[in-house]
Design an enzyme around this catalytic site. Structure first.
Site, PDB file in Angstrom:
ATOM      1  N   MET A 142       0.796  -1.366  -0.123  1.00 42.01           N
ATOM      2  CA  MET A 142       0.035   0.029  -0.021  1.00 42.01           C
ATOM      3  C   MET A 142       0.803   1.337  -0.085  1.00 42.01           C
ATOM      4  O   MET A 142       0.356   2.238  -0.528  1.00 42.01           O
ATOM      5  CB  MET A 142      -0.998   0.118   1.133  1.00 42.01           C
ATOM      6  CG  MET A 142      -1.820   1.090   1.192  1.00 42.01           C
ATOM      7  SD  MET A 142      -2.857   1.190   2.746  1.00 42.01           S
ATOM      8  CE  MET A 142      -2.049   2.314   3.874  1.00 42.01           C
ATOM      9  N   TYR A 143       1.889   1.162   0.882  1.00 38.99           N
ATOM     10  CA  TYR A 143       3.096   2.561   0.780  1.00 38.99           C
ATOM     11  C   TYR A 143       3.037   2.976  -0.542  1.00 38.99           C
ATOM     12  O   TYR A 143       4.318   2.447  -1.302  1.00 38.99           O
ATOM     13  CB  TYR A 143       3.928   2.106   1.830  1.00 38.99           C
ATOM     14  CG  TYR A 143       3.666   2.018   3.232  1.00 38.99           C
ATOM     15  CD1 TYR A 143       2.236   2.076   3.663  1.00 38.99           C
ATOM     16  CD2 TYR A 143       4.625   1.165   3.804  1.00 38.99           C
ATOM     17  CE1 TYR A 143       2.028   1.313   5.029  1.00 38.99           C
ATOM     18  CE2 TYR A 143       4.002   0.590   5.311  1.00 38.99           C
ATOM     19  CZ  TYR A 143       2.702   0.917   5.739  1.00 38.99           C
ATOM     20  OH  TYR A 143       2.485   0.505   6.965  1.00 38.99           O
ATOM     21  N   GLY A 144       2.824   4.217  -0.850  1.00 42.14           N
ATOM     22  CA  GLY A 144       3.041   4.861  -1.957  1.00 42.14           C
ATOM     23  C   GLY A 144       2.679   4.000  -3.299  1.00 42.14           C
ATOM     24  O   GLY A 144       3.141   3.985  -4.330  1.00 42.14           O
ATOM     25  N   GLU A 145       1.600   3.095  -3.109  1.00 44.69           N
ATOM     26  CA  GLU A 145       1.268   2.083  -4.279  1.00 44.69           C
ATOM     27  C   GLU A 145       2.426   1.379  -4.712  1.00 44.69           C
ATOM     28  O   GLU A 145       2.625   1.433  -5.885  1.00 44.69           O
ATOM     29  CB  GLU A 145       0.314   2.824  -4.962  1.00 44.69           C
ATOM     30  CG  GLU A 145      -0.965   3.297  -4.616  1.00 44.69           C
ATOM     31  CD  GLU A 145      -1.862   2.415  -3.965  1.00 44.69           C
ATOM     32  OE1 GLU A 145      -1.843   1.170  -4.451  1.00 44.69           O
ATOM     33  OE2 GLU A 145      -2.581   2.381  -2.933  1.00 44.69           O
ATOM     34  N   LYS A 204       3.269  -6.279   3.683  1.00 47.31           N
ATOM     35  CA  LYS A 204       1.891  -6.467   4.117  1.00 47.31           C
ATOM     36  C   LYS A 204       0.921  -6.336   2.765  1.00 47.31           C
ATOM     37  O   LYS A 204       1.285  -5.584   1.875  1.00 47.31           O
ATOM     38  CB  LYS A 204       1.311  -5.531   4.922  1.00 47.31           C
ATOM     39  CG  LYS A 204       2.141  -5.263   6.097  1.00 47.31           C
ATOM     40  CD  LYS A 204       1.484  -4.295   7.448  1.00 47.31           C
ATOM     41  CE  LYS A 204       1.965  -3.060   7.120  1.00 47.31           C
ATOM     42  NZ  LYS A 204       3.374  -2.417   7.376  1.00 47.31           N
TER      43      LYS A 204
END
Ligand code: NAP
Length: 281
Positions: A56-59, A82
């Protein structure tokens, strides 16, 4: 040569560092990139070799930055990523994991977590994680943002007992998990991975942390982090995008708060006396 720092045990006895590094919001600003890579590499050299990230982080941009930061250092690191809940289906999780591995430039993850509970049945996610484990793509799996009732449900699913940790919001200002979730995890020999251990830099402006920090010649961040690290069965993943903050966080490992200091903290940041629903940041 990496330092050996304090550690906690996974349920199978494998030791992992008590202090690691988070990566949320890294890799999103080109102007910060070099400093973030330097910070992560400095942390690894100090022994903060457990690193947490997420698709998810920064896609994906954060995993890509981390893949770059790990050049030549991958084998020293316990690497955690994750999966989005919507990618946590039996087959979808295989594809999501492959994408993470590619961005991270690695053959396997040491730990793969379900980022939070979504609509995919837990039994399917567990099947997907176990297939990844058999294929050698992940070494361990766990969950994140699971409250006590979610953990109970996970244990009722075939294979659910193979979960090794629950990554949760836990810090001096968010003590809800102490009521029943931390005891539940301790009973099941699962260490808790404390995220936002310095409350995402939102600690109150004035609290007993200031007096302790002033008396010790430290910052409130170091005192707050030392408090988390002092909790049994808990390991922490502060995010620091600057080398100086990484060094400060490392020094928090040495700070042992006294009984009086802990009592002062308890008067302001009160331990829970009843169930509080698990918070998410
Ligand atoms: P955090 O680690 O509590 O706080 C990060 C903030 O504190 C950054 O602004 C950082 O600044 C600053 N900071 C760190 N150490 C400092 C120090 N010694 N002195 C002064 N400032 C300091 O919050 P977080 O990033 O939310 O949580 C940590 C990690 O947990 C994340 O990066 C992520 O990997 C994970 N996480 C997971 C979830 C989940 O749902 N599972 C949710 C949130 C976070 P600089 O960057 O400028 O150094």
């Amino acid at each position: 040569m990496t330092n050996d720092i304090a550690s906690v045990s996974l349920p199978d006895g494998e030791r992992i560092p008590k202090l690691g590094q988070g990566t949320w919001e890294m890799g999103e600003q080109p102007s910060r990139r070099a400093a973030e890579i330097a910070a992560l590499r400095a942390g690894i050299e100090l022994g903060m070799t457990l690193i947490d990230t997420a698709e998810m982080y920064g896609e994906g941009a954060t995993e890509t930055l981390l893949g770059e930061a790990l050049a030549g250092l991958r084998e020293r690191v316990f690497l955690v990523s994750k999966v989005y809940p919507h990618n946590a289906g039996r087959r979808a999780v295989q594809a999501a994991c492959e994408q993470s591995l590619k961005r991270l430039k690695t053959e396997h993850l040491d730990l793969y977590l379900l980022h939070w509970r979504g609509s995919v049945p837990l039994a399917e996610t567990v099947e997907g994680f176990e297939a990844l484990r058999r294929a050698g793509k992940i070494r361990h799996w766990g969950v994140s943002n699971f409250d006590t009732d979610d953990m109970d449900e996970l244990m009722s699913v075939p294979g659910g007992e193979a979960c090794v940790t629950n990554q949760i919001l836990y810090n001096v200002a968010r003590r809800g998990p102490e009521f029943d979730l931390l005891p539940w995890l301790a009973e099941h020999k699962m260490p808790a991975m404390a995220y936002s251990p310095v409350d995402h830099a939102r600690l109150p402006k004035r609290s007993p942390l200031d007096d302790i920090a002033a008396a010790r010649g430290l910052s409130v961040f170091q005192v707050a982090l030392a408090w988390v690290l002092q909790q049994p069965g808990v390991f922490a993943i502060p995010k620091a995008g600057r080398v100086e903050h990484v060094h400060d966080n490392f020094r928090a490992l040495e700070l042992k708060l006294s009984a009086d200091e802990c009592a002062a903290i308890d008067t302001y940041f009160k331990p829970p006396r009843s169930k509080r629903s698990l918070e998410m940041l």
